[in-house]
Design a protein around this motif. Structure first.
Motif, PDB file in Angstrom:
ATOM      1  N   ARG A  85      15.558  51.352  54.508  1.00  0.00           N
ATOM      2  CA  ARG A  85      14.264  50.977  55.082  1.00  0.00           C
ATOM      3  C   ARG A  85      13.382  50.333  54.011  1.00  0.00           C
ATOM      4  NH1 ARG A  85      11.109  55.501  58.157  1.00  0.00           N
ATOM      5  NH2 ARG A  85      12.783  56.486  57.046  1.00  0.00           N
ATOM      6  N   ARG A  86      13.379  50.930  52.815  1.00  0.00           N
ATOM      7  CA  ARG A  86      12.594  50.349  51.716  1.00  0.00           C
ATOM      8  C   ARG A  86      13.109  48.962  51.361  1.00  0.00           C
ATOM      9  NH1 ARG A  86      13.793  50.393  46.501  1.00  0.00           N
ATOM     10  NH2 ARG A  86      15.135  52.217  46.665  1.00  0.00           N
ATOM     11  N   TRP A  87      14.412  48.800  51.269  1.00  0.00           N
ATOM     12  CA  TRP A  87      14.980  47.497  50.946  1.00  0.00           C
ATOM     13  C   TRP A  87      14.587  46.454  51.992  1.00  0.00           C
ATOM     14  CZ3 TRP A  87      20.704  49.225  49.795  1.00  0.00           C
ATOM     15  CH2 TRP A  87      20.764  49.807  48.536  1.00  0.00           C
ATOM     16  N   LEU A  88      14.677  46.850  53.268  1.00  0.00           N
ATOM     17  CA  LEU A  88      14.343  45.890  54.327  1.00  0.00           C
ATOM     18  C   LEU A  88      12.847  45.565  54.345  1.00  0.00           C
ATOM     19  CD1 LEU A  88      16.674  47.178  57.168  1.00  0.00           C
ATOM     20  CD2 LEU A  88      16.837  44.981  55.991  1.00  0.00           C
ATOM     21  N   LEU A  89      12.005  46.533  54.074  1.00  0.00           N
ATOM     22  CA  LEU A  89      10.565  46.268  54.021  1.00  0.00           C
ATOM     23  C   LEU A  89      10.210  45.379  52.831  1.00  0.00           C
ATOM     24  CD1 LEU A  89       9.106  49.722  55.110  1.00  0.00           C
ATOM     25  CD2 LEU A  89       9.116  47.575  56.415  1.00  0.00           C
ATOM     26  N   GLU A  90      10.894  45.577  51.700  1.00  0.00           N
ATOM     27  CA  GLU A  90      10.685  44.680  50.557  1.00  0.00           C
ATOM     28  C   GLU A  90      11.102  43.256  50.922  1.00  0.00           C
ATOM     29  OE1 GLU A  90      13.038  46.521  47.501  1.00  0.00           O
ATOM     30  OE2 GLU A  90      11.468  47.956  46.977  1.00  0.00           O
ATOM     31  N   GLU A  91      12.225  43.135  51.611  1.00  0.00           N
ATOM     32  CA  GLU A  91      12.697  41.816  52.043  1.00  0.00           C
ATOM     33  C   GLU A  91      11.709  41.186  53.018  1.00  0.00           C
ATOM     34  OE1 GLU A  91      16.348  39.787  54.532  1.00  0.00           O
ATOM     35  OE2 GLU A  91      16.565  41.861  53.887  1.00  0.00           O
ATOM     36  N   LEU A  92      11.202  41.979  53.952  1.00  0.00           N
ATOM     37  CA  LEU A  92      10.230  41.465  54.920  1.00  0.00           C
ATOM     38  C   LEU A  92       8.973  40.974  54.214  1.00  0.00           C
ATOM     39  CD1 LEU A  92       9.335  41.039  57.879  1.00  0.00           C
ATOM     40  CD2 LEU A  92       8.458  43.384  57.824  1.00  0.00           C
ATOM     41  N   LYS A  93       8.501  41.740  53.252  1.00  0.00           N
ATOM     42  CA  LYS A  93       7.296  41.346  52.514  1.00  0.00           C
ATOM     43  C   LYS A  93       7.515  40.019  51.797  1.00  0.00           C
ATOM     44  CE  LYS A  93       4.055  42.834  48.998  1.00  0.00           C
ATOM     45  NZ  LYS A  93       3.709  43.837  48.008  1.00  0.00           N
ATOM     46  N   SER A  94       8.660  39.850  51.140  1.00  0.00           N
ATOM     47  CA  SER A  94       8.915  38.591  50.423  1.00  0.00           C
ATOM     48  C   SER A  94       9.067  37.429  51.392  1.00  0.00           C
ATOM     49  CB  SER A  94      10.141  38.718  49.520  1.00  0.00           C
ATOM     50  OG  SER A  94      11.312  38.834  50.277  1.00  0.00           O
ATOM     51  N   LEU A  95       9.651  37.669  52.560  1.00  0.00           N
ATOM     52  CA  LEU A  95       9.772  36.599  53.560  1.00  0.00           C
ATOM     53  C   LEU A  95       8.412  36.170  54.104  1.00  0.00           C
ATOM     54  CD1 LEU A  95      12.895  37.725  55.618  1.00  0.00           C
ATOM     55  CD2 LEU A  95      12.708  35.718  54.147  1.00  0.00           C
ATOM     56  N   VAL A  96       7.571  37.140  54.373  1.00  0.00           N
ATOM     57  CA  VAL A  96       6.232  36.830  54.891  1.00  0.00           C
ATOM     58  C   VAL A  96       5.439  36.057  53.846  1.00  0.00           C
ATOM     59  CG1 VAL A  96       4.027  37.875  55.573  1.00  0.00           C
ATOM     60  CG2 VAL A  96       6.158  38.717  56.549  1.00  0.00           C
ATOM     61  N   LEU A  97       5.512  36.499  52.595  1.00  0.00           N
ATOM     62  CA  LEU A  97       4.796  35.789  51.527  1.00  0.00           C
ATOM     63  C   LEU A  97       5.330  34.361  51.359  1.00  0.00           C
ATOM     64  CD1 LEU A  97       4.441  38.603  48.837  1.00  0.00           C
ATOM     65  CD2 LEU A  97       2.649  37.668  50.319  1.00  0.00           C
TER      66      LEU A  97
END
Length: 171
Positions: free
Chosen positions: A143-155
């Protein structure tokens, strides 16, 4: 025992084998996911991130907004979440079902039957707790890995949008 008690005991005993099969499947799934997690963790530590699932989803669905990507993230994590929560409950069920026959065997002095029933009960709860532990740990880190990925994609998407706006203003 009256008819209702006997009927309930018989119905409960019918669930032992299906619950044990489901627990075996959950344990197998948890072990599989733990292996996948270990491989992915090893690749990350070596600096080789495999293709990121959310990035792949966003590439396939370029018109998807952030909420759709988050929903996709939740769908990926759902099996892990379900196993981590349901396995302990089924472990308790698989523990309690043999306890009735074990107590009856104690009353009859049949200690061989008591040992047999308790072996099933304790083995089931151990397998259930192991499955829940493996999936919970995997779920938490993934979940942490996917949320980090989501944050970088949004940015990255916001930066691309700002660059496009700046180019339009410059032109």
């Amino acid at each position: 025992m009256n008819l209702i008690e006997l009927t309930m005991a018989e119905i409960a005993s019918l669930f032992l084998m299906p619950v044990l099969v489901i627990l075996a499947l959950m344990f197998t799934y948890a072990f599989y996911e733990l292996g996948r997690f270990g491989f992915e963790s090893m690749m990350r530590s070596m600096g080789r991130k495999k293709e990121q699932p959310l990035k792949r989803f966003w590439r396939k669905n370029p018109k998807a907004d952030q909420q759709e990507v988050e929903l996709h993230l939740l769908k990926q994590l759902e099996p892990l979440r379900l196993v981590s929560r349901i396995a302990p409950m089924l472990g308790l069920v698989a523990t309690m079902i043999p306890m009735g026959p074990a107590l009856m065997a104690v009353a009859n002095g049949n200690f061989q039957e008591v040992a047999s029933q308790l072996t099933v009960a304790f083995a089931a709860v151990i397998i259930a707790l192991l499955a829940a532990s493996m999936t919970f740990m995997t779920l938490s880190v993934r979940r942490r890995w996917l949320l980090e990925e989501l944050k970088s994609l949004v940015l990255a998407k916001e930066a691309a949008k700002q660059d496009a706006t700046a180019e339009l203003k410059a032109a």
